[in-house]
Design an enzyme around this catalytic site. Structure first.
Site, PDB file in Angstrom:
ATOM      1  N   ARG A  27       0.833  -1.214   0.000  1.00 20.72           N
ATOM      2  CA  ARG A  27       0.000   0.000   0.000  1.00 20.72           C
ATOM      3  C   ARG A  27       0.860   1.252   0.000  1.00 20.72           C
ATOM      4  O   ARG A  27       0.567   2.212  -0.726  1.00 20.72           O
ATOM      5  CB  ARG A  27      -0.950  -0.030   1.202  1.00 20.72           C
ATOM      6  CG  ARG A  27      -2.065  -1.082   1.001  1.00 20.72           C
ATOM      7  CD  ARG A  27      -2.569  -1.618   2.303  1.00 20.72           C
ATOM      8  NE  ARG A  27      -3.757  -2.453   2.144  1.00 20.72           N
ATOM      9  CZ  ARG A  27      -3.742  -3.772   1.876  1.00 20.72           C
ATOM     10  NH1 ARG A  27      -2.594  -4.410   1.704  1.00 20.72           N
ATOM     11  NH2 ARG A  27      -4.870  -4.447   1.770  1.00 20.72           N
ATOM     12  N   SER A 164     -12.573  -9.689   1.471  1.00 19.50           N
ATOM     13  CA  SER A 164     -11.273  -9.552   0.798  1.00 19.50           C
ATOM     14  C   SER A 164     -10.776  -8.127   0.915  1.00 19.50           C
ATOM     15  O   SER A 164     -11.390  -7.196   0.393  1.00 19.50           O
ATOM     16  CB  SER A 164     -11.391  -9.937  -0.678  1.00 19.50           C
ATOM     17  OG  SER A 164     -10.251  -9.465  -1.375  1.00 19.50           O
ATOM     18  N   ASP A 316      -4.144 -15.804   6.289  1.00 10.22           N
ATOM     19  CA  ASP A 316      -2.763 -16.113   5.890  1.00 10.22           C
ATOM     20  C   ASP A 316      -2.043 -17.005   6.900  1.00 10.22           C
ATOM     21  O   ASP A 316      -0.981 -17.555   6.590  1.00 10.22           O
ATOM     22  CB  ASP A 316      -1.970 -14.816   5.696  1.00 10.22           C
ATOM     23  CG  ASP A 316      -2.436 -14.060   4.460  1.00 10.22           C
ATOM     24  OD1 ASP A 316      -3.068 -14.672   3.574  1.00 10.22           O
ATOM     25  OD2 ASP A 316      -2.170 -12.848   4.373  1.00 10.22           O
TER      26      ASP A 316
END
Ligand code: S3P
Length: 430
Positions: A27, A164, A316
């Site tokens: 980002r 998401s 994750d």
């Protein structure tokens, strides 16, 4: 393809300062690339994935300079240039999905490509909202290569159909550059690094309950920032700490964003004592020092269940939690994790195959796994499936196996954590 040998270890002892968080690095790279001025980003991720984002920014006209302790990104001041070649996103779903939202408002033609694994991952999830904003975006059978004929975008009111953060970010990045105010709501809250990063670069975002709004036409300004250590990389060592009764691990300057830190509660619930030694805030992100020791007496007597919103928050970390689950007292039940099947590999299938290769018993479901605890595993030949998190998860499982484990395709770890095997050897002597 490289193979790494993992020997059974005696303990886990030591301290680590982890490389910068992968999600935040993506980002910062993208927003610095779009912003006006030169951003200085310290502790940028060392993983290959965020470098794919940096390379795309360079191809779009930003200037990238690698200094000794930080990366300098001089942004394009709001106007990307026409890249001369396709934008190569490598193995990185984050690059491909978030970048699509970032560039869709720019009046050029872009082609986004990726490696074999990325080319198999679903992209309709970003095409749909971006097309609703007026973007001319074409996929190849639902996948990459993606072609975007950029142009003016209109704000939308969007409800994310799947949890998401990448899809949310694609819409926020496009909304930042659209006509009108884009709003977005999430039924299940996903990581909020984009919200913090946009604010850090000077944008205004409003959150009312689960609804986020961003007005179009806002300009971004360069920042000086330090990326917190990656908690998802730390997860491999946090889970390894559960495996040895005398483990002692200190993690300095690690990211503790509440949308990521459910992992700490789960590791504690599985039998660890976690102490938070200090916490501070940097550009909206919490950063702190953790001390972790095994606390086997705290381990649950019933299988620990991860489902619903918790699954989304741990997405994750599920490979490594699954890989150590057979060694826990009562095992793990994972549900609502169908997204794991469309990550860098089908992580449910690959975890099941590799655990069985080590002699584990388990049941595979379309959206998860049941992994009983109290099992003894032996070493095996592990297939990473060229998936970084599978390579690292089974290296951790190998630490407590009764014999040596070979990790085939171990080089995949470099996608997010190139230092992993060196740190594992330093902290976990055999
Ligand atoms: C990420 C979001 C998650 C995660 C990925 C990084 C991000 O993907 O699995 O590793 O940085 O926003 P999804 O958005 O597909 O859930």
């Amino acid at each position: 393809m490289s193979t790494e040998l993992i020997r059974p270890a005696r303990t886990l002892q030591g301290s680590l300062v982890l490389p910068g968080d992968k999600s935040i690095s993506h980002r910062y790279a993208m927003l610095a690339g779009l912003a006006e001025g030169t951003s200085r980003i310290a502790n940028f991720s060392t993983g290959a994935d965020p470098y794919s984002s940096l390379a795309c920014m360079q191809a779009l006209g930003a200037k990238i300079e690698k200094k000794e302790k930080h990366i300098e990104v001089t942004g394009v001041g709001g106007s990307f240039s026409q890249p001369s070649e396709p934008l190569d996103c490598g193995n990185s779903g984050s690059t491909m999905r978030m970048l699509s939202g970032l560039i869709a408002a720019h009046p050029h033609t872009f082609t986004l490509i990726g490696d074999h694994s990325l080319t198999q991952r679903p992209m309709e999830r970003i095409r749909k909202p971006l097309a609703a904003m007026g973007a001319n975006i074409t996929l190849t059978d639902g996948h990459a290569p993606i072609t975007i004929h950029g142009g003016r975008l209109q704000a939308i009111d969007f409800e994310t159909p799947i949890p998401s953060a990448q899809v949310k970010t694609a819409v926020l990045f496009a909304g930042l550059q659209a006509d009108g105010t884009t709003s977005l709501s999430e039924a299940i809250l996903t990581r909020d690094h984009s919200e913090h990063a946009l604010r850090a670069f000077g944008a205004t975002l409003i959150r009312e309950n689960s609804r986020l709004s961003i007005a179009g036409g806002q300009k971004l300004h360069a920042v000086d920032a330090t990326v917190p250590g990656d908690l998802s990389s730390a997860a491999f060592f946090l889970c390894a700490a559960l495996l040895f009764p005398d483990s002692n691990l200190i993690l300095d300057a690690v990211g503790l964003n509440p949308t990521r830190s459910a992992l700490l509660d789960v590791v504690a619930a599985l039998g660890a004592k976690i102490r938070l030694l200090n916490v501070e805030e940097r550009h909206g992100e919490l950063v702190g020092t953790l001390q972790v020791n095994a606390n086997p007496s705290a381990a649950p007597t019933k299988p620990f269940e991860i489902s619903g919103a918790l699954t989304a928050q741990l997405i994750d970390e599920l490979p490594v939690l699954s890989a150590i689950a057979p060694y826990t007292r009562s095992g793990l039940i994972i549900r609502d994790a169908q997204e794991l099947r469309v990550k860098e590999s089908d992580r449910i299938a690959l975890v099941a195959t590799n655990l069985r290769a080590m002699g584990a018993e388990l049941t595979e479901h379309p959206d998860g796994l049941d992994i009983p605890g109290g099992q003894t595993l032996h070493g095996a030949q592990i297939d990473s499936g060229t998936d970084h998190r599978i390579a690292m998860a089974f290296s951790v499982a190998g630490l407590r196996a009764s014999s040596e484990t070979e990790i085939d395709g171990a080089e995949a770890a470099a996608i997010s954590f190139p230092e992993f095997f060196r740190y594992l050897r330093e902290l976990c002597p055999s």
